[in-house]
Design an enzyme around this catalytic site. Structure first.
Site, PDB file in Angstrom:
ATOM      1  N   GLU A 215       0.803  -1.195   0.027  1.00 17.75           N
ATOM      2  CA  GLU A 215      -0.135   0.098   0.001  1.00 17.75           C
ATOM      3  C   GLU A 215       0.811   1.302  -0.048  1.00 17.75           C
ATOM      4  O   GLU A 215       2.254   1.100   0.234  1.00 17.75           O
ATOM      5  CB  GLU A 215      -0.819  -0.074   1.379  1.00 17.75           C
ATOM      6  CG  GLU A 215      -1.847  -1.017   1.219  1.00 17.75           C
ATOM      7  CD  GLU A 215      -2.845  -1.074   2.437  1.00 17.75           C
ATOM      8  OE1 GLU A 215      -2.826  -0.128   3.186  1.00 17.75           O
ATOM      9  OE2 GLU A 215      -3.805  -1.999   2.425  1.00 17.75           O
TER      10      GLU A 215
ATOM     11  N   ARG B  80      10.602 -15.546  -2.859  1.00 15.77           N
ATOM     12  CA  ARG B  80      11.976 -15.215  -2.674  1.00 15.77           C
ATOM     13  C   ARG B  80      13.185 -16.005  -3.409  1.00 15.77           C
ATOM     14  O   ARG B  80      13.897 -15.243  -4.328  1.00 15.77           O
ATOM     15  CB  ARG B  80      12.408 -14.814  -1.111  1.00 15.77           C
ATOM     16  CG  ARG B  80      11.793 -13.689  -0.567  1.00 15.77           C
ATOM     17  CD  ARG B  80      11.977 -13.437   0.691  1.00 15.77           C
ATOM     18  NE  ARG B  80      11.144 -12.363   1.128  1.00 15.77           N
ATOM     19  CZ  ARG B  80      10.819 -12.097   2.527  1.00 15.77           C
ATOM     20  NH1 ARG B  80      10.972 -12.803   3.361  1.00 15.77           N
ATOM     21  NH2 ARG B  80      10.010 -10.821   2.769  1.00 15.77           N
TER      22      ARG B  80
ATOM     23  N   GLU C 188       9.350  -7.711  -3.044  1.00 15.57           N
ATOM     24  CA  GLU C 188       9.378  -8.931  -2.603  1.00 15.57           C
ATOM     25  C   GLU C 188      10.262  -9.253  -1.337  1.00 15.57           C
ATOM     26  O   GLU C 188      10.962 -10.404  -1.051  1.00 15.57           O
ATOM     27  CB  GLU C 188       9.811 -10.353  -3.630  1.00 15.57           C
ATOM     28  CG  GLU C 188       8.976 -10.128  -4.963  1.00 15.57           C
ATOM     29  CD  GLU C 188       7.584 -11.111  -4.509  1.00 15.57           C
ATOM     30  OE1 GLU C 188       6.419 -10.348  -4.746  1.00 15.57           O
ATOM     31  OE2 GLU C 188       7.690 -12.235  -4.665  1.00 15.57           O
TER      32      GLU C 188
ATOM     33  N   GLY D 236      31.659   3.107 -22.788  1.00 14.50           N
ATOM     34  CA  GLY D 236      30.929   4.229 -23.261  1.00 14.50           C
ATOM     35  C   GLY D 236      29.523   3.532 -23.684  1.00 14.50           C
ATOM     36  O   GLY D 236      28.316   4.089 -23.481  1.00 14.50           O
TER      37      GLY D 236
END
Lengths: 417, 255
Positions: free
Chosen positions: A168, A279, A398, A376
């Site tokens: 949330e 996980r 997570e 680069g």
């Protein structure tokens, strides 16, 4: 940027930089085959290892043809992963780790190696599918028989897409602090609140929504066409751009009592169990991301000439290659160790946290070194920084690295008290 | 409908590398099911699924060919016949066709025999017609579309500059081109189930008899063909360079 002519890349080097290494990707997936067989061999024995490796080889070949070539486009267009997700569903990826209701009864470690391949082919799709299957895991373990035979089977066959709706705006890692509320009304519940950073939001057919109920928290299955659920616009991200991330808004969203998953008030327990498994999966996806970036960088180093020698002949580059390779292997083994503990029914919470912590931070580091090896071009028009951007999310989502470190340390310290 | 499909566990041409003298490194080269064989299997499966019946996949090669045969079983073939040859035995097209014809006979009474227009490694395109000759069956080569109607096979075949419509009685031998279909991908479940399907191993020596041809072709050497790319780069505004590119492609006869 290098300006001297002697240091400018040749035409073929430029091609390699700009191509995004599609050929390197093929090579990566080929490389996996022997690596996976050797890893599986040490864990499951030669006979099973051979069978599992051939399954993974077939899966890799499909990803090579149907997913990997599109990966760069998903990033550029920030979307469009539906077809690659379908390819993974059709192969039966989601059914791999479950042992009934249509599951393929394969060890969790084999599923994790498949997710590693998926991550190597396209990280956004892999994450979308991985989170979808976290919901499947939750419904399989804690859902009712009816939910198992309908919702769960639909999910592992890819007939419906799921979304895990926990975070949330003001509660992320501290899920118990959520403010979304489900109140019992008549025979069902009314849910109010807002979830954010939700993967698959708007695209998914069903949402596993977590909400406060009385003194505890509960999980509910909310269908996309349920009245009272709506979705915010796609949230722009640094990486994982192919997957959709948005808010899930619940306003007087009425669901029946059948939508409750498991027992009322116990959802935080379920979240922990689901995240422990997830996980390891997210760690495995990161191993795949890292190996893709690593393969591109090593391949480039064997072709790029600098100071009259190949980049790969330089001791500094060789040190990078050795360190990258070693850390990728270590991370994979950590994921496999946690997977094996899971399969054996042992406590694996700390090992899962270690696997994710190690693998996600390893992927960021390896991708960073890959960018460095491209010089680069790594920072500009090569495709290699995409992998860094993709991996970066998974040190946050997570279970952020800080949370995982806290969990691991708490477990360790408890042994000394 | 009973169908046989002949497949080859071939050198993966995309992974083939040459040594410093330009000689392809065939020893230890990666191998896989020859590319167009998947189209032949797909067509066999579609024809079977349109009615009922069985599809038998037949391979001729060393122990490694079982991978290709398992892939065919995972795609949906019902059984496999592995004609096992010693890895150092080199067979020419005529002998290959002969031994495959003996494999086809082990599949029982067949209505159709499918194979690819050519193997993706050597691409001789000889085995198909020779197999038909050994089996004494009509041959339809380079089919790009086919249908079974009223017990007859109607096919559209791709020839260099034209397409022909042909019709033949069954049984027949058909070679297909890759345009004929899009091969299916086996699921993980199908791959797991494939290991339970029957695979008969037949030593090649057990099929050698008086009719077996003696080797008439000897490979003297193999060389890579160098491909010279033109590497033309057009610079300038997108519209202008796009037009130049299209013009160049037209000049080359590419579009």
């Amino acid at each position: 940027m290098t300006g001297a002519g002697a240091l400018s890349p040749t035409e073929s080097e430029k091609h390699l930089i700009r191509s995004g290494g599609s050929a390197a990707r093929l090579l990566a997936l080929n490389l996996f085959r022997d690596e996976h067989r050797r890893t599986l061999d040490t864990i499951y024995g030669a006979r099973d290892a051979e069978a599992y490796a051939s399954l993974l080889g077939a899966f890799a070949a499909t990803l090579d043809e149907r997913v990997a070539p599109e990966s760069k486009r998903f990033d550029a267009e920030a979307g469009g992963i539906a077809t690659s997700r379908r390819a993974m569903f059709e192969q039966g990826l989601c059914a791999m780790p479950f042992d009934s209701n249509g599951g393929l009864s394969l060890p969790f470690g084999v599923y994790c190696l498949a997710m590693e391949l998926a991550g190597a082919a396209d990280a956004s799709t892999a994450m979308s599918v991985g989170i979808h299957n976290t919901v499947a895991e939750g419904i399989f373990r804690f859902g009712s028989d009816a939910q198992r035979s309908s919702v769960f089977e639909d999910l592992i066959k890819g007939r419906r897409l799921a979304s895990f709706s926990l975070t949330e705006p003001s509660s992320g890692s501290d899920a118990s602090n959520m403010s979304t509320l489900a109140t019992r009304e008549g025979s069902g519940y009314t849910i109010n609140g807002t979830k954010t950073f939700i993967t698959n939001a708007g695209e998914a057919d069903l949402y596993l929504v977590f909400a406060k109920t009385g003194d505890g928290h509960s999980a509910f299955i909310v269908e996309r066409d349920n009245a009272g659920i709506s979705f915010g616009p796609d949230i722009p991200k640094l990486g994982m751009k192919g997957s959709r991330t948005a808010e899930v808004r619940l306003q007087d969203c009425r669901v029946s009592a059948d939508s409750l998953v498991g027992a009322e008030g116990r959802a935080l327990e379920y979240v922990k169990a689901m995240l422990n498994a997830s996980r390891i999966v997210m760690g495995s996806i990161c191993v795949g991301i890292a190996l893709t970036a690593y393969t591109q960088a090593v391949r480039y180093s064997t072709q790029r000439e600098l100071f009259h020698q190949r980049l790969s002949d330089s001791p500094v580059t060789r040190e990078k290659i050795a360190d990258m390779r070693t850390s990728i292997t270590a991370a994979r083994l950590s994921c496999m160790h946690a997977s094996r503990l899971k399969d054996l029914g042992r406590d694996f919470a700390s090992e899962a946290a270690q696997a994710k912590l190690l693998s996600t931070e390893m992927a960021v580091e390896v991708c960073d070194r890959a960018i460095q090896m491209f010089g680069g071009y790594g920072y500009t028009d090569s495709d290699v920084h995409r992998h860094w951007r993709d991996a970066r999310l998974l040190t946050i989502g997570e279970g952020a690295s800080e949370v995982l470190r806290g969990l691991i340390a708490a477990r360790e310290l408890s042994a000394f008290r | 409908m009973n169908i046989a499909v002949c497949v080859k566990h071939a050198v993966d041409e995309a992974e083939l590398r040459a040594d410093s003298s330009g000689k392809p490194q065939l020893q230890g080269a990666l191998a896989k099911m020859a590319s167009f064989d998947r189209n032949a299997i797909e067509e066999a499966l579609r024809q079977k699924e349109a009615v009922t019946g069985t599809v038998t996949v037949i391979g001729l090669g060393g122990a490694d060919q079982k991978k290709t045969l398992k892939e065919a079983l995972a795609m949906g073939c019902d059984r496999a016949v592995a004609i096992a040859a010693a890895t150092n035995r080199e067979l020419d097209a005529l002998s290959t066709a002969y031994f495959l014809s003996r494999g086809v006979q082990r599949a029982g009474q067949v209505d159709l025999v499918f194979l690819a227009e050519g193997a993706s490694d050597t691409y001789h395109g000889l085995v198909g017609p020779m197999l038909a000759a050994w089996l004494d069956l009509p041959f339809v080569g380079y089919a790009r579309k086919l249908a079974i109607e009223g017990g007859k096979l109607k096919a559209e075949v791709s020839l260099d500059e034209r397409t022909e419509a042909v019709e033949t009685s069954l049984p027949a031998v058909v070679s297909v081109v890759s345009e004929i279909n899009t091969p299916r991908y086996p699921t993980l479940l199908q791959i797991m189930q494939a290991s339970k399907k029957p695979m008969e191993e037949v030593p090649l020596e057990s099929l050698e008899d008086q009719r077996a041809p003696s080797e008439s072709v000897r490979v003297m050497g193999t060389k890579m063909v160098p491909t010279n790319r033109k590497k033309v780069i057009y610079e300038g505004p997108a519209e202008e360079t796009a037009r130049k590119l299209v013009d160049a492609l037209k000049t080359e006869g590419m579009v």
